[in-house]
Design a protein around this motif. Structure first.
Motif, PDB file in Angstrom:
ATOM      1  N   ARG A 186       0.829  -1.190   0.000  1.00 29.04           N
ATOM      2  CA  ARG A 186       0.000   0.000   0.000  1.00 29.04           C
ATOM      3  C   ARG A 186       0.867   1.244   0.000  1.00 29.04           C
ATOM      4  O   ARG A 186       1.697   1.434   0.867  1.00 29.04           O
ATOM      5  N   SER A 187       0.661   2.037  -0.972  1.00 27.03           N
ATOM      6  CA  SER A 187       1.372   3.308  -0.909  1.00 27.03           C
ATOM      7  C   SER A 187       0.355   4.386  -0.660  1.00 27.03           C
ATOM      8  O   SER A 187      -0.574   4.583  -1.427  1.00 27.03           O
ATOM      9  N   PHE A 188       0.508   5.050   0.428  1.00 24.95           N
ATOM     10  CA  PHE A 188      -0.455   6.087   0.737  1.00 24.95           C
ATOM     11  C   PHE A 188      -0.243   7.332  -0.077  1.00 24.95           C
ATOM     12  O   PHE A 188      -1.116   8.146  -0.224  1.00 24.95           O
ATOM     13  N   ARG A 190       0.676   9.110  -3.707  1.00 25.52           N
ATOM     14  CA  ARG A 190       0.514   8.753  -5.109  1.00 25.52           C
ATOM     15  C   ARG A 190       1.874   8.782  -5.792  1.00 25.52           C
ATOM     16  O   ARG A 190       2.689   9.616  -5.511  1.00 25.52           O
ATOM     17  N   ASN A 192       3.788   9.627  -9.049  1.00 30.96           N
ATOM     18  CA  ASN A 192       3.495  10.470 -10.198  1.00 30.96           C
ATOM     19  C   ASN A 192       3.879   9.750 -11.478  1.00 30.96           C
ATOM     20  O   ASN A 192       5.025   9.404 -11.695  1.00 30.96           O
ATOM     21  N   HIS A 193       2.902   9.539 -12.297  1.00 29.09           N
ATOM     22  CA  HIS A 193       3.191   8.806 -13.518  1.00 29.09           C
ATOM     23  C   HIS A 193       3.642   9.747 -14.607  1.00 29.09           C
ATOM     24  O   HIS A 193       2.948   9.962 -15.581  1.00 29.09           O
ATOM     25  N   SER A 195       5.003   9.548 -17.244  1.00 24.65           N
ATOM     26  CA  SER A 195       5.462   8.474 -18.130  1.00 24.65           C
ATOM     27  C   SER A 195       5.905   9.055 -19.454  1.00 24.65           C
ATOM     28  O   SER A 195       5.298   9.958 -20.003  1.00 24.65           O
ATOM     29  N   ARG A 202       0.237   0.850 -15.735  1.00 25.29           N
ATOM     30  CA  ARG A 202       0.271   1.395 -14.406  1.00 25.29           C
ATOM     31  C   ARG A 202       0.796   0.405 -13.375  1.00 25.29           C
ATOM     32  O   ARG A 202       0.079  -0.105 -12.542  1.00 25.29           O
ATOM     33  N   HIS A 207       3.686  -2.243  -6.606  1.00 26.36           N
ATOM     34  CA  HIS A 207       2.272  -2.024  -6.333  1.00 26.36           C
ATOM     35  C   HIS A 207       1.436  -2.815  -7.314  1.00 26.36           C
ATOM     36  O   HIS A 207       1.313  -2.442  -8.460  1.00 26.36           O
ATOM     37  N   ARG A 209      -2.328  -4.835  -7.760  1.00 30.55           N
ATOM     38  CA  ARG A 209      -3.588  -4.880  -7.061  1.00 30.55           C
ATOM     39  C   ARG A 209      -4.205  -6.267  -7.083  1.00 30.55           C
ATOM     40  O   ARG A 209      -4.149  -6.986  -8.058  1.00 30.55           O
ATOM     41  N   LEU A 211      -7.861  -7.957  -6.561  1.00 28.85           N
ATOM     42  CA  LEU A 211      -9.240  -7.528  -6.470  1.00 28.85           C
ATOM     43  C   LEU A 211      -9.976  -8.279  -5.383  1.00 28.85           C
ATOM     44  O   LEU A 211     -11.158  -8.512  -5.489  1.00 28.85           O
ATOM     45  N   TRP A 213     -11.638  -8.378  -2.103  1.00 23.92           N
ATOM     46  CA  TRP A 213     -12.137  -7.520  -1.039  1.00 23.92           C
ATOM     47  C   TRP A 213     -12.687  -8.304   0.134  1.00 23.92           C
ATOM     48  O   TRP A 213     -12.849  -7.776   1.203  1.00 23.92           O
ATOM     49  N   SER A 214     -13.037  -9.562  -0.131  1.00 22.94           N
ATOM     50  CA  SER A 214     -13.789 -10.276   0.879  1.00 22.94           C
ATOM     51  C   SER A 214     -12.945 -11.164   1.770  1.00 22.94           C
ATOM     52  O   SER A 214     -13.402 -11.611   2.792  1.00 22.94           O
ATOM     53  N   VAL A 215     -11.724 -11.408   1.347  1.00 26.33           N
ATOM     54  CA  VAL A 215     -10.901 -12.265   2.190  1.00 26.33           C
ATOM     55  C   VAL A 215      -9.576 -11.567   2.436  1.00 26.33           C
ATOM     56  O   VAL A 215      -9.122 -10.770   1.632  1.00 26.33           O
ATOM     57  N   SER A 216      -8.969 -11.884   3.546  1.00 26.63           N
ATOM     58  CA  SER A 216      -7.728 -11.203   3.898  1.00 26.63           C
ATOM     59  C   SER A 216      -6.570 -11.767   3.093  1.00 26.63           C
ATOM     60  O   SER A 216      -6.699 -12.772   2.404  1.00 26.63           O
TER      61      SER A 216
ATOM     62  N   MET B 117      -2.903  10.346 -16.060  1.00 21.77           N
ATOM     63  CA  MET B 117      -1.908  11.171 -15.381  1.00 21.77           C
ATOM     64  C   MET B 117      -2.576  12.270 -14.564  1.00 21.77           C
ATOM     65  O   MET B 117      -2.170  12.569 -13.451  1.00 21.77           O
ATOM     66  N   GLU B 120      -4.283  10.931 -11.364  1.00 28.60           N
ATOM     67  CA  GLU B 120      -3.440  10.357 -10.327  1.00 28.60           C
ATOM     68  C   GLU B 120      -2.441  11.339  -9.776  1.00 28.60           C
ATOM     69  O   GLU B 120      -1.590  10.978  -8.979  1.00 28.60           O
ATOM     70  N   PRO B 122      -0.718  13.650  -7.402  1.00 32.08           N
ATOM     71  CA  PRO B 122      -0.882  13.829  -5.971  1.00 32.08           C
ATOM     72  C   PRO B 122      -1.238  15.269  -5.689  1.00 32.08           C
ATOM     73  O   PRO B 122      -0.431  16.062  -5.284  1.00 32.08           O
ATOM     74  N   GLU B 195      -7.729   2.949   0.335  1.00 31.52           N
ATOM     75  CA  GLU B 195      -6.867   3.554   1.348  1.00 31.52           C
ATOM     76  C   GLU B 195      -7.682   4.180   2.459  1.00 31.52           C
ATOM     77  O   GLU B 195      -7.350   4.054   3.635  1.00 31.52           O
ATOM     78  N   ALA B 204     -10.374  -6.738   5.164  1.00 27.44           N
ATOM     79  CA  ALA B 204     -11.231  -7.884   4.856  1.00 27.44           C
ATOM     80  C   ALA B 204     -11.043  -8.971   5.898  1.00 27.44           C
ATOM     81  O   ALA B 204      -9.932  -9.287   6.299  1.00 27.44           O
ATOM     82  N   ARG B 205     -12.149  -9.520   6.371  1.00 25.22           N
ATOM     83  CA  ARG B 205     -12.069 -10.589   7.353  1.00 25.22           C
ATOM     84  C   ARG B 205     -13.054 -11.687   6.994  1.00 25.22           C
ATOM     85  O   ARG B 205     -14.177 -11.419   6.620  1.00 25.22           O
ATOM     86  N   THR B 206     -12.591 -12.872   7.135  1.00 24.04           N
ATOM     87  CA  THR B 206     -13.504 -13.975   6.879  1.00 24.04           C
ATOM     88  C   THR B 206     -14.181 -14.393   8.174  1.00 24.04           C
ATOM     89  O   THR B 206     -13.711 -14.074   9.259  1.00 24.04           O
ATOM     90  N   GLU B 209     -11.835 -16.193  10.511  1.00 28.50           N
ATOM     91  CA  GLU B 209     -10.901 -15.344  11.246  1.00 28.50           C
ATOM     92  C   GLU B 209     -11.619 -14.669  12.402  1.00 28.50           C
ATOM     93  O   GLU B 209     -11.090 -14.555  13.501  1.00 28.50           O
ATOM     94  N   GLY B 265     -16.011  -2.286  -4.906  1.00 31.92           N
ATOM     95  CA  GLY B 265     -15.164  -3.105  -4.045  1.00 31.92           C
ATOM     96  C   GLY B 265     -15.255  -2.708  -2.586  1.00 31.92           C
ATOM     97  O   GLY B 265     -15.448  -3.548  -1.702  1.00 31.92           O
ATOM     98  N   GLN B 269     -16.760  -4.880   0.530  1.00 34.43           N
ATOM     99  CA  GLN B 269     -15.908  -5.216   1.660  1.00 34.43           C
ATOM    100  C   GLN B 269     -16.556  -4.809   2.974  1.00 34.43           C
ATOM    101  O   GLN B 269     -16.590  -5.580   3.936  1.00 34.43           O
TER     102      GLN B 269
END
Lengths: 399, 587
Positions: A186-188, A190, A192-193, A195, A202, A207, A209, A211, A213-216, B117, B120, B122, B195, B204-206, B209, B265, B269
């Motif tokens: 996790r990068s809090f 951003r 800078n792209h 590019s 990307r 980093h 991703r 997808l 969401w439901s399991v750790s 660009m 994203e 910052p 974030e 996320a927790r099952t 867990e 998402g 969650q």
């Protein structure tokens, strides 16, 4: 142990609900202590076994291609039907269910079910993952729309980009699911792209991703399956007798649950897929043969060279991979102006892809809904089970 | 030469052009060839050989520079507007010519990059407390309402950037690239939402867990979750919607698509956590936290309904609804589990001295605490397809919740009955029943619990208590008193018989007193009632007996030797009862 003291004239339950409870209470007392009329209960239990076997045979040898989306939906349907019948059996035998030794069997059964819930959630994430790939493919089919007179460089460029995104997406999934300890960086801030290259994707280092969401991050489908199948063994003769025959349907339903979850994990991308779960069902059970056969065929499929590293054994995923690879090769090799035969080749593969894409959309939606439904049914059935063990005096019908 | 005719010349020129194009693989090469032709023959002048699509060529020239540039186009607003204006012309021209189409595709790919660009960057982040001093008004930036409790850092996108994004989005949608645009948008915003939720302590927790998590920790997680839900539904998602509506202004379908993809998402969650908690929460002590969650979701449903009302996100509505109902089912399950626990509490664990049993205390206090959330519980219980008719009959309430509570009381009392039978001494059984019955009545006397149980129940309980009391008297003191009865057959008579009776009385009374000394009645009023009743039963009988004894003995005073207890002693001793083995006053 009836609280006869409280059945005084000033009963607090004037409502109809109470009188039904009293009727049931009497019914239960009539059944208490001895078996239900042997034959009708036996028939019910036998019927369940036979029906399950029939459904599974049909699944194994029916019209749907193994591991295709329609087959998966049929698989879930089989589960739902079996579960419904099993619910009825529990209801009809609730006096027995709330006492030893059946209460322990049932509570183990529901523990397995809870573990299956997590699988459902992970599968749902997996379906979403496949949907993301599907989106890229849609773009490809739009770019290579057959109604276009000619395929221009622009269209090919667009298709190529979408195919590249797809490839990255499928690769990411492999990275994410390959190791249970995959680390989501996790990068809090951003990054800078700035590019310089148009083809920059990307992925700044580290980093990627997932997808999910439901399991750790540490959840593992393989481990979960092991847990579901833990201690699952055919009931012995004395157990069957002690449980009034109920140990058999419990074992059957548990086995069906295990197989269904296992097949889902085999087919759909999810975290730490593993197919090593041990399946050994005695062929004494009529439903064992189709399950073992399907199991074997699925394992075979997983060993095939081109499927060894795939995200999921779903037929449609394989089709996507093949078409996408073919198309990528054709596009990469294309020079402009495009000779007619090359254009034909591309159009042909694009056509195949369009067909896949069109049917997939709805199938994926239907499948997701079904998985959700299975999820809710499992919860509901567990709540009922708790109610039986809580009290065989009172019963609440859920809707 | 001029007499070749226009047709012929056109054909010739067309041929020349064709040769130039097929042989010249680049524009410059083609140019060179045309130059050679034009040098060769005056008819092949550059003007005549200028290509069929001057407009397109001009567009190509305008656009290619940008498309292949290494610098971001939007780093220079002048460049950006030029680019867009040329692009608009291209789009307006229609894309029938393959060259035009190709050009369009290239521009779109470039736009994707630019969009990415921009979104994203910052950009300056705004703390929730900051004032927005932009004269454009707060409307321009998605800003969180200042929230005192917690730090929310909302990713602020400057209005200029939003405008840029919008200008890109309109072109992409016009060219049929809505999906790509929405996708890039969603990827970036999803990161942000992930974030944010992570900062709020949610992951996320099952179910499994959660099952392994100690309850204390889980309580904390639930509290965080309740907060996170509120932040998400009231702040984060609406902010996203506002941003979407600005970036995709006038492009409603793309806006809906982008919004749904961005929020999906995170929403799943968050909602999934509630499901997982509902599944693992059966223990009665979890009721209050699950109620918190139920109420949180219930209160957020209206907002969720309006947030996710478009075609792409409507499934989130049904998800939220299902989860709300699931929490309700979990609460009903908790009550069933409570019932379970009471029913299974072993009968052999009896309290020495017949006092208050811990389970009575637990259940009654639990129910009182639970009834503090009566309104919510009514909602939960009704939801099960229950009668839902809360009658106005105060005597006999019959809402689903009332039925449930009354049922639990029955189960409790039934269990206490069983426990009372464990005592060997039937009088002690009755003391046990009275103690616990009194406690129950006290706790159920007022408040919501009392209202739910109703007047009739209260009257019944009181009647039972009185019955027990009468029975206790009879059992405990009957023998003692019976021996003092001197009227009727067998009674009266000789001094010897009377003295024998006195001796028996001494023995019985001593026995009973010794037995009951250790018994406990915690409730002060009940204690007094029992003592008074016992005194009222024993003392007059004793007094009368002593009187008659004196008469029979004719004042010789022999009875004084046999007298163990004066009337006063009897009173005192009885007055000592039920305090437990502590603090027994020596007579």
């Amino acid at each position: 142990m009836p609280a006869t003291d409280y059945q005084g004239s000033s009963s607090p339950f004037a409502s109809i609900g109470r009188s039904i409870l009293s009727i049931r209470r009497d019914q239960v007392h009539a059944m208490d202590g001895h078996h239900e009329h042997g034959s009708s209960q036996e028939q019910e239990l036998d019927g369940f076994q036979r029906h399950a076997a029939d459904l599974l045979h049909d699944l194994a040898g029916g019209g749907e291609e193994l591991l295709s989306l329609p087959w998966i939906r049929k698989l879930l349907n089989v589960f739902v039907i079996c579960q419904e019948e099993f619910r009825v059996i529990l209801f009809n035998n609730r006096a027995c269910v709330s006492r030893a030794p059946v209460d322990r069997l049932i509570s183990e059964f529901f523990e397995r079910n809870v573990k299956a819930l997590d699988v459902c959630n992970a599968i749902r994430d997996g379906i979403e993952q496949v949907r993301q790939w599907h989106k890229h493919l849609e773009i490809v089919t739009v770019a290579l729309d057959p109604s276009l007179r000619t395929i221009g460089e622009g269209q090919l460029r667009r298709a190529k980009k979408a195919l590249a995104d797809l490839a990255v997406g499928m690769l990411e999934e492999k990275d994410a699911t390959g190791s249970a300890l995959a680390h989501r960086n996790r990068s809090f801030g951003r990054s800078n792209h700035a590019s310089s290259s148009r083809d920059h994707h990307r992925h700044p280092g580290g980093h990627f991703r997932s997808l999910s969401w439901s399991v750790s991050r540490s959840w593992s489908a393989a481990r979960q399956l092991q847990a579901i199948g833990n201690n699952l063994s055919a009931p012995r003769g004395h157990e069957i007798v002690a449980s009034n025959g109920l140990a058999v349907p419990v074992f059957t339903m548990s086995s069906v649950l295990l197989f269904v979850m296992w097949a889902l994990v085999a087919a759909i991308p999810c975290q730490d897929r593993g197919l090593q779960t041990h399946f050994s069902f005695s062929r004494n059970f009529s439903w064992a043969a189709p399950i073992l056969s399907m199991h074997e065929r699925i394992i075979e499929e997983s060993k095939k060279r081109e499927r060894k590293n795939s995200n999921g054994l779903l037929k449609e995923i394989h089709q996507i991979e093949k078409c996408a690879r073919q198309l990528s090769e054709l596009i990469d090799a294309a020079h402009f102006p495009l000779p007619e035969n090359k254009e034909m080749e591309i159009r042909q593969v694009a056509q195949e892809l369009t067909q896949i894409v069109n049917t997939m959309r709805e199938e994926l939606d239907l499948l997701e809904r079904q998985v959700r439904e299975v999820f809710h049914r499992i919860i509901r059935s567990r709540t009922e089970g708790v109610a039986y063990t809580a009290s065989h005096f009172r019963l609440r019908r859920n809707e | 030469m001029e007499r070749m005719g226009e047709d012929g010349e056109d054909k010739l020129i067309a041929m020349a052009r064709h040769i130039a194009r097929t042989l010249g693989r680049t524009d410059t090469m083609a140019d060179d060839i045309l130059q050679i032709f034009s040098n060769f023959d005056g008819r092949f002048s550059r003007e005549k050989l200028s290509d069929e699509h001057p407009a397109l060529s001009s567009l190509e020239r305008r656009l290619r520079a940008y498309v292949s540039s290494d610098r971001p186009i939007w780093s220079d607003s002048g460049a950006a507007s030029e680019f867009l204006s040329a692009l608009d012309d291209l789009i307006a021209a229609g894309g029938l010519h393959p060259r035009a189409d190709d050009l369009l595709q290239q521009c779109m790919l470039r736009l994707e990059e630019e969009f990415r660009m921009l979104i994203e960057q910052p950009a300056g982040t705004i703390d929730s407390g900051d004032e927005e001093d932009d004269s454009d008004g707060e409307d321009s930036i998605p800003v969180a309402y200042p929230v005192a409790d917690y730090d929310i850092i909302i990713d602020a996108i400057p209005p200029g950037t939003v405008a840029d994004l919008h200008s890109i989005a309109t072109r992409m949608v016009a060219a049929g690239f809505a999906k790509e645009c929405a996708h890039i948008y969603a990827l970036s915003r999803r990161d942000f939402l992930d974030e944010s939720v992570s900062r709020l302590g949610i992951r996320a927790r099952t179910s499994e867990e959660l099952q392994a998590t100690p309850w204390g920790e889980l309580e904390d997680e639930i509290a965080r979750w309740v907060r996170a839900m509120s932040v998400a539904v009231r702040i984060l998602f609406p902010s996203e919607r506002r941003l979407c509506d600005k970036v995709f202004a006038g492009l409603s379908q793309a806006a809906d698509l982008a919004f749904a993809e961005a929020c999906r998402g995170t929403a799943i969650q968050l909602l999934g956590f509630a499901d997982a908690v509902a599944v693992v929460s059966r223990a009665p002590e979890r009721l209050f936290k699950v109620l918190d969650m139920y109420e949180a979701v219930r209160d957020l449903i209206p907002e969720i309904e309006s947030l996710f009302s478009d075609q792409y996100s409507s499934f989130l509505r049904s998800e939220a609804f299902a989860i709300w109902k699931g929490l309700g089912a979990a609460i009903r399950g908790i009550f069933m589990e409570l019932e379970n626990l009471i029913r299974r509490d072993p009968a052999k664990a009896s309290v020495p001295g017949g006092g208050l049993h811990p389970i009575t205390r637990y259940v009654m206090n639990y129910l009182r605490a639970a009834c503090a959330s009566r309104r919510t519980l009514e909602q939960v219980m009704d939801d099960d397809g229950g009668s839902g008719l809360a009658t106005t009959d105060l005597d006999r309430p019959s809402s689903s919740l009332a039925v449930q509570i009354a049922w639990i009381m029955e189960v409790l009392q039934s269990n206490l009955e069983a426990k009372s039978k464990v005592y060997k001494d039937p009088s002690l059984s009755l003391v046990f029943l009275m103690n616990n019955g009194r406690y129950i009545s006290q706790k159920a006397r007022d408040g919501e619990l009392g209202a739910l149980l109703g007047e009739e129940w209260a009257r019944r309980e009181a009647a039972r208590l009185r019955r027990w009391m009468t029975e206790y008297q009879r059992m405990a003191w009957g023998k003692v008193v019976a021996v003092l009865k001197t009227d009727g057959p067998g009674g009266g008579g000789s001094g010897k018989a009377m003295r024998e009776r006195l001796r028996l009385f001494n023995g019985y009374f001593e026995d009973v007193w010794r037995e009951q000394r250790g018994w406990v009645v915690p409730d002060e009023r009940l204690r007094e009632e029992l003592r008074e009743a016992a005194v009222g039963m024993v003392v007059p009988a004793y007094e009368g007996f002593l009187g008659r004894l004196r008469v029979v003995e004719g004042g010789r005073g022999v009875e004084k030797q046999l007298l163990m207890f004066s009337v006063g002693d009897v009173e005192t001793r009885i007055g000592d009862l039920f305090q437990g083995s502590s603090s027994v006053r020596r007579p």
